[in-house]
Design an enzyme around this catalytic site. Structure first.
Site, PDB file in Angstrom:
ATOM      1  N   ASP A  47       0.738  -1.091   0.001  1.00  0.00           N
ATOM      2  CA  ASP A  47       0.055   0.088  -0.026  1.00  0.00           C
ATOM      3  C   ASP A  47       0.944   1.217   0.137  1.00  0.00           C
ATOM      4  O   ASP A  47       0.277   2.475   0.070  1.00  0.00           O
ATOM      5  CB  ASP A  47      -1.088  -0.055   0.962  1.00  0.00           C
ATOM      6  CG  ASP A  47      -0.335   0.062   2.408  1.00  0.00           C
ATOM      7  OD1 ASP A  47       0.661   0.075   2.651  1.00  0.00           O
ATOM      8  OD2 ASP A  47      -1.026   0.016   3.551  1.00  0.00           O
ATOM      9  N   SER A  48       2.249   1.210  -0.163  1.00  0.00           N
ATOM     10  CA  SER A  48       3.185   2.224  -0.300  1.00  0.00           C
ATOM     11  C   SER A  48       2.709   2.632  -1.676  1.00  0.00           C
ATOM     12  O   SER A  48       3.527   3.581  -2.062  1.00  0.00           O
ATOM     13  CB  SER A  48       4.626   1.688  -0.236  1.00  0.00           C
ATOM     14  OG  SER A  48       4.882   0.409  -0.978  1.00  0.00           O
ATOM     15  N   ASP A  86      -1.031  -6.136  -0.318  1.00  0.00           N
ATOM     16  CA  ASP A  86      -1.312  -5.512   0.803  1.00  0.00           C
ATOM     17  C   ASP A  86      -2.742  -5.278   1.249  1.00  0.00           C
ATOM     18  O   ASP A  86      -3.407  -4.523   0.374  1.00  0.00           O
ATOM     19  CB  ASP A  86      -0.622  -4.224   0.986  1.00  0.00           C
ATOM     20  CG  ASP A  86       0.396  -4.152   2.079  1.00  0.00           C
ATOM     21  OD1 ASP A  86       0.168  -4.639   3.099  1.00  0.00           O
ATOM     22  OD2 ASP A  86       0.911  -2.983   2.287  1.00  0.00           O
ATOM     23  N   GLU A 186       9.158  -3.830  10.419  1.00  0.00           N
ATOM     24  CA  GLU A 186       9.714  -2.701  10.096  1.00  0.00           C
ATOM     25  C   GLU A 186      10.260  -1.683  11.159  1.00  0.00           C
ATOM     26  O   GLU A 186       9.466  -1.727  11.900  1.00  0.00           O
ATOM     27  CB  GLU A 186       8.460  -2.057   9.237  1.00  0.00           C
ATOM     28  CG  GLU A 186       8.903  -0.597   8.784  1.00  0.00           C
ATOM     29  CD  GLU A 186       7.804  -0.151   7.294  1.00  0.00           C
ATOM     30  OE1 GLU A 186       6.904  -0.839   7.181  1.00  0.00           O
ATOM     31  OE2 GLU A 186       7.906   0.961   7.280  1.00  0.00           O
TER      32      GLU A 186
HETATM   33  O1  KIV Z   1       3.724  -1.193   1.609  1.00  0.00           O
HETATM   34  C1  KIV Z   1       4.681  -1.558   1.560  1.00  0.00           C
HETATM   35  O2  KIV Z   1       5.573  -1.207   0.626  1.00  0.00           O
HETATM   36  C2  KIV Z   1       5.023  -2.400   2.691  1.00  0.00           C
HETATM   37  C3  KIV Z   1       6.685  -2.800   2.680  1.00  0.00           C
HETATM   38  C4  KIV Z   1       7.344  -1.652   3.011  1.00  0.00           C
HETATM   39  C5  KIV Z   1       6.878  -3.875   3.532  1.00  0.00           C
HETATM   40  O3  KIV Z   1       4.380  -2.724   3.575  1.00  0.00           O
END
Ligand code: KIV
Length: 282
Positions: A47-48, A86, A186
Site C-alpha cells: 500500500d506504499s 497488501d 519494519e
Molecule cells: O507497503 C509496503 O510497501 C510495505 C513494505 C514496506 C513492507 O508494507
C-alpha cells in the site's frame, strides 16, 4: 537452472537452509515483469502504492479498488515470484467477515497468492485466523506499521525499550500461532529482529530491521532512486533512475525543439504519386 514458481514450502525451506529471501514491491505490469525476471522470491503490491505512485502523503487513503487494480496489473507480469497484496487500511479492521471478503477479492479477482496485514493486536490476530481458516495465506507486518503510525507516535523505530520489545516478540509469536506464513518487521532494532527470527519457525523479512532477518524487502522506487521524497536511513539506493528519467526527458524536449526528432528512420513513407495535389483539390 530452470526456474519454478515459488511456493510457501520453498520459503520455509529457505529459512531452514539459511538462504536469504528477497522481496521487493511492484505496482504495475512492467515492473512486476522486470523484478520477477531478475529473480526475487516474493513480490509485494504494497500500500506504499499511495506514497510512491498515487502521490498521497501516507498509505491511509489507499482503497481496495486501487489495490486490486494495481495487483491485477502486477499479476500479469509475474510468473515465478510469490505474489502478495497488501490489505489497505480499513479493509480488514471492521469485522472478520468484511476482512475475509476483501482478502478473497485479492485472490479471486487479482490473482494474488497471499495477502499482507499490518498489526498484532488481539483483534488483528483474530482476523488473521479467520482469513487463514478461509484458505488464504497471510503475511504479518509488525514494528512500524504505517497505516497506524499516528498511534505509534509517528514514523519511529519501534521496540527500543524493554516493554515495547517484549510486546513485539509476543505479537510475533501470536501471529505465528495464528498461522501466518511469514512476518515483515519494519523499523525494529536489529538485535531484537534477530532474536525473534531465531525464536520463530516461519521466515522474517526485514525493512529497517537489520541483517539477521531471514530476508529483506525494499520499496522498488527507493532502490531505483525514483522516489524524490524523504529517503529513510534503511534504504540503499542501487541506481538513480530519477536522474536518468529527467535527463532523457530533457534530451527529448531539446531534440523536438531543434527538429532533430523525429528523424528519417522514425517516419512512415508514401509514394509521391499518391500524395493529394493541394492545387487540384476543391
Ligand atoms: O507497503 C509496503 O510497501 C510495505 C513494505 C514496506 C513492507 O508494507
Amino acid at each position: 537452472m530452470q526456474r519454478k514458481k515459488i511456493s510457501l514450502s520453498d520459503l520455509l525451506k529457505m529459512k531452514s537452509n539459511g538462504e536469504k529471501i528477497t522481496m521487493l514491491t511492484a505496482y504495475d505490469y512492467p515492473f512486476g515483469k522486470l523484478i520477477d525476471h531478475a529473480g526475487v522470491e516474493i513480490i509485494l503490491v504494497g500500500d506504499s502504492l499511495g506514497n510512491v505512485v498515487l502521490g498521497y502523503d501516507n498509505p491511509v487513503p489507499v482503497t481496495m479498488d486501487e489495490m486490486l487494480h494495481h495487483s491485477k496489473a502486477v499479476r500479469k507480469g509475474v510468473e515465478f515470484a510469490f505474489l502478495v497484496s497488501d490489505m489497505p487500511f480499513m479493509s480488514f479492521n471492521v469485522s472478520c467477515e468484511h476482512a475475509i471478503i476483501n482478502a478473497g477479492r485479492f485472490i479471486k479477482e487479482a490473482g494474488a497468492d497471499a495477502v499482507k496485514i499490518e498489526g498484532g493486536t488481539n483483534a488483528v490476530v483474530e482476523t488473521i485466523k479467520a482469513i487463514i481458516a478461509a484458505g488464504i495465506p497471510v503475511m504479518g507486518h509488525l514494528g512500524l506499521t504505517p497505516q497506524t503510525a499516528p498511534m505509534l507516535g509517528g514514523y519511529k523505530v519501534q521496540g527500543k525499550d524493554r516493554e515495547s520489545a517484549e510486546k513485539i516478540l509476543n505479537q510475533a509469536l501470536a501471529l505465528e500461532s495464528a498461522g501466518c506464513f511469514c512476518i515483515v518487521f519494519e523499523c525494529v532494532p536489529d538485535k531484537l529482529a534477530g532474536l525473534i527470527t531465531k525464536k520463530l519457525r516461519i521466515p522474517t523479512i526485514g525493512i529497517g530491521a537489520g541483517a539477521e532477518c531471514d530476508g529483506q524487502v525494499l520499496v522498488i522506487h527507493d532502490l531505483l532512486g525514483i522516489n524524490n521524497k524523504f529517503m529513510p536511513k534503511f534504504v540503499r539506493q542501487y541506481a538513480n533512475l530519477g536522474e536518468v528519467i529527467t535527463q532523457s526527458v530533457q534530451d527529448y524536449i531539446c531534440e523536438v525543439k531543434q527538429k532533430k526528432f523525429p528523424a528519417e528512420e522514425h517516419c512512415f513513407k508514401i509514394n509521391a504519386d499518391n500524395l493529394p495535389n493541394l492545387y487540384t483539390q476543391t
